[in-house]
Every structure is written in C-alpha cells, then in structure tokens.
Write a protein that holds these residues in place. Structure first.
Motif, PDB file in Angstrom:
ATOM      1  N   ASP A 817       7.723  -1.647  -2.661  1.00 37.74           N
ATOM      2  CA  ASP A 817       6.352  -1.972  -3.055  1.00 37.74           C
ATOM      3  C   ASP A 817       5.617  -2.582  -1.880  1.00 37.74           C
ATOM      4  O   ASP A 817       6.220  -3.237  -1.028  1.00 37.74           O
ATOM      5  CB  ASP A 817       6.338  -2.967  -4.220  1.00 37.74           C
ATOM      6  N   VAL A 818       4.301  -2.385  -1.851  1.00 33.76           N
ATOM      7  CA  VAL A 818       3.435  -3.033  -0.877  1.00 33.76           C
ATOM      8  C   VAL A 818       2.334  -3.746  -1.639  1.00 33.76           C
ATOM      9  O   VAL A 818       1.670  -3.138  -2.504  1.00 33.76           O
ATOM     10  CB  VAL A 818       2.824  -2.033   0.115  1.00 33.76           C
ATOM     11  N   ALA A 819       2.129  -5.036  -1.338  1.00 34.74           N
ATOM     12  CA  ALA A 819       1.079  -5.818  -1.972  1.00 34.74           C
ATOM     13  C   ALA A 819       0.168  -6.406  -0.908  1.00 34.74           C
ATOM     14  O   ALA A 819       0.631  -6.794   0.167  1.00 34.74           O
ATOM     15  CB  ALA A 819       1.673  -6.933  -2.821  1.00 34.74           C
ATOM     16  N   ALA A 820      -1.133  -6.464  -1.212  1.00 34.47           N
ATOM     17  CA  ALA A 820      -2.126  -7.051  -0.313  1.00 34.47           C
ATOM     18  C   ALA A 820      -2.731  -8.259  -0.993  1.00 34.47           C
ATOM     19  O   ALA A 820      -3.399  -8.110  -2.040  1.00 34.47           O
ATOM     20  CB  ALA A 820      -3.197  -6.031   0.034  1.00 34.47           C
ATOM     21  N   ASN A 821      -2.471  -9.438  -0.423  1.00 41.79           N
ATOM     22  CA  ASN A 821      -2.930 -10.695  -1.020  1.00 41.79           C
ATOM     23  C   ASN A 821      -2.584 -10.763  -2.507  1.00 41.79           C
ATOM     24  O   ASN A 821      -3.402 -11.124  -3.358  1.00 41.79           O
ATOM     25  CB  ASN A 821      -4.433 -10.876  -0.810  1.00 41.79           C
ATOM     26  N   GLY A 822      -1.360 -10.348  -2.833  1.00 39.52           N
ATOM     27  CA  GLY A 822      -0.844 -10.438  -4.191  1.00 39.52           C
ATOM     28  C   GLY A 822      -1.121  -9.243  -5.076  1.00 39.52           C
ATOM     29  O   GLY A 822      -0.556  -9.136  -6.167  1.00 39.52           O
ATOM     30  N   ARG A 823      -1.943  -8.312  -4.647  1.00 40.22           N
ATOM     31  CA  ARG A 823      -2.262  -7.125  -5.454  1.00 40.22           C
ATOM     32  C   ARG A 823      -1.433  -5.945  -4.966  1.00 40.22           C
ATOM     33  O   ARG A 823      -1.466  -5.599  -3.795  1.00 40.22           O
ATOM     34  CB  ARG A 823      -3.752  -6.804  -5.343  1.00 40.22           C
ATOM     35  N   THR A 824      -0.689  -5.344  -5.878  1.00 35.39           N
ATOM     36  CA  THR A 824       0.150  -4.204  -5.510  1.00 35.39           C
ATOM     37  C   THR A 824      -0.722  -3.001  -5.198  1.00 35.39           C
ATOM     38  O   THR A 824      -1.560  -2.589  -6.021  1.00 35.39           O
ATOM     39  CB  THR A 824       1.131  -3.858  -6.648  1.00 35.39           C
ATOM     40  N   VAL A 825      -0.503  -2.447  -4.014  1.00 33.79           N
ATOM     41  CA  VAL A 825      -1.290  -1.278  -3.601  1.00 33.79           C
ATOM     42  C   VAL A 825      -0.427  -0.022  -3.498  1.00 33.79           C
ATOM     43  O   VAL A 825      -0.927   1.106  -3.553  1.00 33.79           O
ATOM     44  CB  VAL A 825      -2.007  -1.537  -2.267  1.00 33.79           C
ATOM     45  N   VAL A 842       3.260   9.793   7.694  1.00 33.92           N
ATOM     46  CA  VAL A 842       2.351   9.825   6.564  1.00 33.92           C
ATOM     47  C   VAL A 842       1.615   8.493   6.518  1.00 33.92           C
ATOM     48  O   VAL A 842       2.193   7.444   6.824  1.00 33.92           O
ATOM     49  CB  VAL A 842       3.111  10.081   5.237  1.00 33.92           C
ATOM     50  N   SER A 843       0.344   8.512   6.194  1.00 31.09           N
ATOM     51  CA  SER A 843      -0.467   7.285   6.174  1.00 31.09           C
ATOM     52  C   SER A 843      -1.064   7.070   4.797  1.00 31.09           C
ATOM     53  O   SER A 843      -1.381   8.034   4.071  1.00 31.09           O
ATOM     54  CB  SER A 843      -1.598   7.375   7.207  1.00 31.09           C
ATOM     55  N   GLU A 844      -1.242   5.814   4.449  1.00 33.97           N
ATOM     56  CA  GLU A 844      -1.905   5.414   3.210  1.00 33.97           C
ATOM     57  C   GLU A 844      -2.962   4.378   3.548  1.00 33.97           C
ATOM     58  O   GLU A 844      -2.706   3.474   4.354  1.00 33.97           O
ATOM     59  CB  GLU A 844      -0.906   4.827   2.216  1.00 33.97           C
ATOM     60  N   SER A 845      -4.151   4.523   2.975  1.00 43.67           N
ATOM     61  CA  SER A 845      -5.252   3.600   3.259  1.00 43.67           C
ATOM     62  C   SER A 845      -5.772   2.997   1.968  1.00 43.67           C
ATOM     63  O   SER A 845      -5.763   3.640   0.907  1.00 43.67           O
ATOM     64  CB  SER A 845      -6.398   4.328   3.977  1.00 43.67           C
ATOM     65  N   PHE A 846      -6.272   1.768   2.071  1.00 44.54           N
ATOM     66  CA  PHE A 846      -6.887   1.092   0.928  1.00 44.54           C
ATOM     67  C   PHE A 846      -7.784  -0.010   1.461  1.00 44.54           C
ATOM     68  O   PHE A 846      -7.614  -0.476   2.597  1.00 44.54           O
ATOM     69  CB  PHE A 846      -5.816   0.520  -0.010  1.00 44.54           C
TER      70      PHE A 846
END
Length: 877
Positions: A817-825, A842-846
């Motif tokens: 899992d990857v989370a940004a400031n506590g929000r799972t992205v 492969v890249s993922e952006s948010f």
C-alpha cells in the motif's frame, strides 16, 4: 652538469659536494621480453633530463582534465629498464682525497658503470647509497657515467625477484627520482659507506629532572697506508651557538680500516624538542681532528633532545607526558612531479597537514627521503618510518618461507632506514611491515592468493631482532589488517613487535563505523601489553561527485560511486569511535593525499586511490580535511560543507558546518538563522534550510574570543527545482535524466537496491535493460522494505508521481500500500502485474494537499516488500 652546489664546501665540513643535477640523458628501453631479454639501446631515443627524474606518470582525474597535469595521453606506467648517461668534470684530487658517488634513491634497482668499468649496484628502491669511485675517476677530467635502472614488477626468476615490495596498492616508479651528487672527503673521514648514513649517531638515552644524557658514536675510516691518530669531538650547540654539552676521545685508526668510538655527555637544564608546540633544535656537531688539531672532517646535523615512549594504558608519551599522535598516512608522489618531488613540494604537503592540526605522519609504505625528515624535525611532526614489506614476502605460489634474497632485501631496507634516519628527533618508531597478515584472504586487486599460505612470523621476528639491535631506543611496530576480523588462519603478527597499528575500514570495506570502538577494545583486552594505534582508516571521496544524503544508497568501495559527502560522513562516524579512546598512541586516517596506483578505477579518477583528505594536485582540501581541522587544530575553523555541490537538486536541504567556535551562526541570503553552541563533533547542522530560486549565499560565522571568522559559499537552485522534489530512490548519486533528480533523501527505513550488476576493481557495472522509460538510470535503483518519505514541501497542492520497476518478483509476490499524509492512494499494488512483468517501468500519479510543510508518503508491505524507483513531487497546475 654541476648544479647550484657545484664546488661548494658543505656548510659545516671540509667536504666538497657537487650536485649532479643537469646534463643527464635518458633512454627508456622498456620491458624485458618473454624470454627475459632486454632490447638494445637506441641511439636516437636519448632525451635530455634533469635529476630528480622518473619516467613514470601515474593516475589522472577523468573530470575537468584541463585543470590537471595528468591526462590519459601523458601517463606512463612502463615497468622495465631505462638508462641514464652523464658526462661530468671531476674535481682535481691532489692530496689523497676520496671521491664518492651518492644517490638519495634509485628505483627499483641501479647498476652503475664509470668510464666503462662496472662500479656497483643497489637493490633498495628507497634508500641512499654511496660508491667510492676514487680509483675509477679521471681526476680533473671528463668522466662518463651510465646508470641502468630497472623497475620491473617482481616475479619469480626475473631481474627484481628479491626487491621489496612484491605488491601493494601503490605503484613503484622507475628512475633516479631523488637527488644525486659527488662528495669529496679527506683520506681520513667519517665513514661514508655506513649504509647510506652519516657515520655519526646520537640519541637521548636519559631524561630526568634538569638533566639529559646524550649517547654518541662515530665511525672513522682511514684510506691511507699508515695508522691515523685522530681526535673525535662531539658537541651540542644551542640556537645561539653556545656549546651545552660535549665529548671527545683520541684514537688511532689502523691503515685501511674503520674504527668506531662511543661515548656520552650530559646537558644541564636542556631545552627539549616538544613536538609542534616547541620543536626546538640544537646543532649536533661532530669534528674529526688530526694529530695537529686541524679539523679534517666535520658534520653538522639538527638534533632534538626528547624522550619518546609507548605505554599500553597512557599511549604515546613525549617527554613523559601523554601526547596522542594524530595525522595521516603519506605517500611521496604528487600529480605535478610524481615521485621526483622537490623539497618545496614536500614542504607544501607538510604545511597542509600542519594546517589540518596534524602532529604526526605515517610515512607509508617505504623509506621516504631526507627532506621530509628534516622538515618534520623543524616543524615538530612525529614520524612513523617503515620499510617496503607490504602484503607479500614470497614470489612463487608454492613458497612457504621467504626466500633468502627477499629476507636480505628486507634487512637491507631496514638497515638503510635506521642508519639514515637515526639522528632525527621526529622519528618515533620503526615499522617492519604493513598488512602481511591477510592469510588466505588477500584482496582481489592483488591477484590470486598463493597455493599455500606462507608464515610471516620468521621474517618478522628476524626484522624485529635486527631493529632492536640497530636501535634499542625506538619501538618496533607493525600495521596489521586482519586480526579479530572473523577471517580464518590469520597470523597474529602483533606477537613479533613492541606496539601495533591496525588498519581498519569499518564502514567502507566491511561493517559499520560504530563497530570500530568495540573492536579496538577487544584487541586491547587480547594484547594488554601491546600499545595500540589505528594506522589506517578511510573511504574514497571524489571532489567532483556529490550526494544529498550519504546514506541514500550504496557506495562502491572499488568502483565509481564515491561521493565526497560519504567520505565526510565516514570520518565523522569513525572519529566518534576514536575520540574518547586515549589509550590509542596514534591515529592516522588513510590517506593525507590522493595518490597514484595502478590497481584502481574509482570515483572520478583512473589509477588514483581517492581516499586522500586532499586531492593529488594539493588544490582541493576535501570536507573531511576541515572536519579534522575543526577537531584537531587550535586555529579558528569555520567551513561550510558541500561547497562543490553548487547546483542543488532540492529546495530544502541541511547545511553542515565544521566549526570549533564557541558559537556559530548561519546566514542564508542575508537572513540569520539559529546560533549554535558546542556542536556535536564540531559539526553544526541546520536542518531543512529553504533555498530560493537562483543564487543562494550561504554564510557561516563563528565567534571566537577577540575575532569573528566566517566562510561563505554560493549554491544555485534552477527554476525547475524550486518547490520541486525529484528523488532518485535507492541511490547515493542521482542519475542523469531530462530533468534534474536528487539522490535518495528524506526517507525513513527501507534498504537501497539496484537492477544493475555492480562493477568494481576496474570492471564496469552491467546495466539491466528496462523497458518503457526514458530515465533508465533513474529507475534502475530503488528503495524497498517498509519505509516512508517525509518530504519538507511547503504548504500547497502537489502532483505526486511514483515510478516503479519490478526487478525480479512475479506477479502476486510483492504487494504493498501507498499512503499520502494518511490517505491510501495505492492499495495492494502489484508492480509486475501493472507493468506486465519484470524490468518494465510503470508510473502512478495523484494529487495531494500539503497543509503543514510536510508530505509523508508511506510504503507498507502487504506481501513481500514495498518498492519504489523514483518519487516526484511538483506543484500542481
């Protein structure tokens, strides 16, 4: 061909000295062929040279070659034979005088012909030698001198098979690389053939209260055909020319023989030689008087009254007081002159080390010349002298014992070393070997280990006994590599000597720096009667390679990845282990200066060992140099680290300053930040300093009693880097890409890895083929495990792009899992499934909102380990 000394009398003697400096010709024949044959001299191949001279030029920096002397086009690593020729006018000998040829060093071997007569040879590459040529010289006429010089790599059965060193991490140059001269003496004179020494010797044998006892001896040679009645007078003069102690004795020297006299005298209330604080020197004067009182020979030498002892509890004692030795190892070459260095170049090197706060130098790994000893006497620098016995002492794969020729060569080098440097106040110990205790674990760069492991102890015991016989006043020491390192069949060489130096590279070749202290304590407990020192520790540091975080990824101990900042971190952490251990009698980082060697292709250099605290050309004092200056020197020191890393990758960075000031203030673009006092290890760190777009002026200001000292540098932040964080994960050196990335930074936890196969020891890395990317270098490395990034981004909205490459796991084996400031992205993310296999990017952006100057990205494993190859954080449009 006479130099500036031509026809001059020595300042304090009846001798005439004629420098053989100019008018030489040189003809490089080159290597022997496979049958051991040597090509004939080529008449057209002679070139005019001056002495000192070497035909070798070793090592160059690959970056900015226009600023350096050495380039790929002018280096010369030829090993073989060269001939030197000179025609010189000899002085007229009218009264039975003796004439000697004197060479301060020729490497490796020298064979000499004068006027078509072979007059002798020398097989010590590092010591002075003399030949009495009175019977061959054409007095008052022109004379022809040929010198055959051979620096062939030793191998069984070849021309240099018995000439140490057999191997080592340095290159043995060829040439008459130290000065040469003619010396004319009277028929009766102090012995000129005493192993290159002066023939007169003195030592402080007792120092108590207000009295010193000086023992003296002199060897007198009589070349006449009748007995010579003489008087030997030894006097010690203070710096005002007053005699403070003397001894004399009458004797008769038989015809054609050499006599030796011994005596002693006392000095009341002596002014002591006291290291760098007060390197007071007397003049030691030996006079040889004939029966009518006429002085027929005399020698003046600097002499310091001092007492040096080693104690397992108190360390090194100078004049009865603890005086821990601190300095560096020192090879004799420079980029400008290679081995043919001038006295002025040696003086420059010593002044640099004095500026660092050094009070000692380990002269590695062979006998150095007179200038460094004379200058050390005058500057108060304590010396570790040693011979060229390095790593190997056999030259066949089935030899168990050192061959007789090698044993004798080692003994010759030791005799020459002691006789030629005995009178120097600066010399503290005699080193008989370096790293002869590898056992079967010899380093890769030295080639395959022998079929059987030879035992060094018989040779070491032989040399230790000889050293004590030659000079009972100085300790016999050795530098070892491997005891208590977990290696098998390691000989315990400490048992052969009086005191030990250990070469240990925790944090470079093995282990971590914080293991060093416990290791030293264990050695001390194992050998409680052996004074212990650290004779080498160091890491490669390229002045043109830089990292944002020295722990962001692996460095290459034998490869190209060697940023300067890692070297600095290494020395800081090793010094943390060493600083409080007062039982250590000496501490010598490796090395003072980058130096030439033909076994390395590292950092930004070829054939250079990059562990120097200063570059090969003496132009750049690396950050680690200033770390020691701030800790060792009393001179006010304020130095900002990272000054050569000008174009910065990140808009927020730590600023590190070496400072021994009571208080230090950082000023960034005119704004003063916090003032720091009593910084840890004299390294002041300002965290998360914000840089502005364009030029940034960084000033560190230290306040000392009565003065303010400051250092100022300039960093730049390009427009594309402002408010932007592009992180090349898992690497200590960011790869080149269409946009600038920084090396791995801001991470917490995890380990670094790479899809590429590493190189080293001259082998290039093998890059993996990675599909679907124009940033192969960036995505080849990665961080994996359970980790996070805490990125000091200013408040605002950002676009985050994460790029992944699965190096070797099939789909389903790695989920995270990857989370940004506590929000799972990203949830249970499977790189292999998303990319369609391994080694495809492969890249993922948010988008993410950063409310409080900190973006935290958490990578949490679900199955296997989490992984990421790059992290990009840019302001959202």
């Amino acid at each position: 061909m006479a130099g500036p000394e031509s026809g001059a009398q020595d300042a304090s003697s009846q001798r005439q000295t004629i420098a053989l400096t100019e008018g030489w010709q040189f003809n490089l024949i080159g290597p022997y062929d496979d049958q051991g044959n040597l090509a004939a001299l080529q008449p057209d191949n002679w070139e005019a040279v001056s002495i000192p001279h070497t035909w070798n030029r070793v090592g160059y920096y690959r970056s900015d070659p226009e600023t350096h002397v050495n380039t790929p086009d002018n280096v010369d690593k030829t090993q073989g034979v060269g001939y030197y020729y000179a025609r010189f006018a000899a002085p007229q000998l009218v009264g039975g005088e003796r004439l000697f040829l004197e060479f301060d060093a020729v490497s490796r071997t020298a064979e000499l012909w004068l006027n078509d007569t072979r007059i002798g040879e020398n097989r010590n590459p590092f010591g002075r030698f003399r030949i009495d040529v009175t019977d061959q010289i054409r007095s008052g006429q022109a004379n022809d001198l040929y010198v055959k010089v051979d620096n062939t790599q030793p191998a069984l059965g070849n021309s240099t098979a018995d000439v140490l060193p057999m191997t080592g991490d340095f290159f043995v140059r060829g040439g008459i690389y130290r000065p040469a001269r003619l010396v004319v003496t009277q028929p009766v004179h102090f012995d000129m053939l005493d192993h290159g020494g002066s023939g007169v010797y003195a030592a402080t044998t007792s120092l108590s209260g207000d009295r010193a006892t000086i023992s003296v001896s002199g060897r007198i040679s009589n070349s006449t055909d009748s007995a010579a009645p003489v008087t030997v007078v030894a006097s010690l003069l203070d710096d005002a020319g007053r005699v403070v102690g003397s001894w004399q004795q009458d004797t008769s020297v038989p015809a054609g023989e050499t006599a030796e006299l011994e005596g002693e005298f006392d000095v009341a209330s002596p002014h002591l030689w006291n290291g760098v604080a007060d390197p007071y020197l007397h003049t030691l004067r030996f006079e040889l008087q004939g029966s009518d009182g006429t002085v027929i020979d005399s020698i003046d030498q600097d002499f310091g009254i001092r007492e040096m002892k080693l104690d397992p509890e108190r360390g090194f004692l100078l004049n009865g007081r603890p005086y821990q030795l601190r300095g560096a190892g020192f090879h004799q070459d420079t980029e400008a002159s290679d081995w043919a260095v001038s006295r002025e170049e040696i003086d420059e090197s010593l002044r640099i080390l004095l500026d660092m706060g050094a009070n000692s130098i380990r002269l590695s790994h062979y006998q150095h010349g007179s200038p460094v000893h004379e200058l050390a006497d005058r500057y108060g620098i304590v010396l570790w002298d040693e011979i060229g016995l390095v790593t190997a002492w056999t030259n066949a794969r089935d030899q168990v014992d050192a061959p007789a020729g090698i044993v004798e060569n080692a003994r010759q080098q030791l005799r020459d070393l002691v006789h030629q440097n005995y009178n120097h106040a600066s010399v503290a110990v005699w080193g008989i070997a370096n790293e002869v205790d590898f056992g079967p674990g010899r380093p890769d760069f030295l080639g395959r280990p022998p079929e059987v492991i030879a035992d060094p102890m018989p040779l070491l015991n032989n040399l230790a006994a000889l050293s004590r016989e030659l000079d009972p006043t100085r300790a016999v020491v050795i530098a070892n590599c491997c005891e208590e390192r977990g290696m098998e069949e390691v000989p315990i060489v400490a048992n052969a000597v009086d005191a030990v130096g250990v070469n240990r590279y925790f944090g470079w070749y093995y282990g971590e720096p914080d293991q060093l202290g416990d290791h030293l304590d264990a050695l001390r407990a194992k050998h409680p009667d052996k004074p212990l020192s650290v004779s080498e520790f160091g890491a490669g540091g390229s002045a043109n390679m830089h990292t944002d975080n020295p722990l962001g990824g692996p460095v290459e101990k034998a490869g190209r990845t060697q940023p300067e900042e890692y070297q600095t971190w290494f020395h800081e952490e090793n010094w943390r282990e060493l600083a409080g251990r007062d039982y250590l009698w000496g501490i010598w980082p490796w090395n003072a200066f980058d130096f030439g060697t033909t076994v390395r292709a590292e950092g930004d250099a070829q054939d250079i060992n990059t562990k120097g605290l200063v570059t090969y050309d003496r132009e750049i004092r690396k950050d680690a140099f200033y770390f020691y200056r701030a800790n060792w020197s009393d001179r006010p020191t304020v130095h900002i680290q990272g000054r050569r890393y000008v174009d910065r990758a990140y808009p927020v960075t730590d600023v590190r300053v070496n400072s021994n000031a009571p208080s230090t203030t950082l000023i960034v673009n005119g704004m003063a930040l916090d003032t720091m006092d009593d910084c840890d290890l004299n390294v002041c760190v300002w965290s998360d300093v914000e840089l502005a777009e364009g030029k940034n002026e960084i000033v560190a200001r230290g306040r000392f009693a009565g003065e303010t000292v400051e250092d100022a540098i300039e960093w730049r932040l390009d427009e594309g880097q402002a408010d932007t964080f592009r992180i090349d994960s898992g690497t200590v050196l960011a790869a080149e890409a269409p946009v600038q990335f920084g090396s791995d930074d801001f991470f917490v936890g995890g380990t670094a890895g790479s899809t590429d196969q590493p190189g080293g020891w001259g082998r290039d890395p093998i890059p993996a083929e990675i599909a679907d990317t124009d940033r192969r270098g960036v995505v080849a490395s990665f961080r994996q495990g359970d980790f996070s990034y805490r990125i000091p981004a200013a408040s605002g909205r950002y676009r985050v792009t994460l790029t992944f490459v699965e190096p070797d796991q099939p789909s389903g084996a790695r989920l995270f899992d990857v989370a940004a400031n506590g929000r799972t992205v990203l949830s249970s993310y499977d790189v292999a499934a998303r990319a369609g296999g391994t080694l495809s990017a492969v890249s993922e952006s948010f988008d993410v909102e950063v409310p409080g100057d900190m973006l935290e990205l958490e990578f949490s494993p679900v199955a296997g380990e989490a992984i990421v190859s790059s992290v990009e954080v840019v302001p959202a449009e």
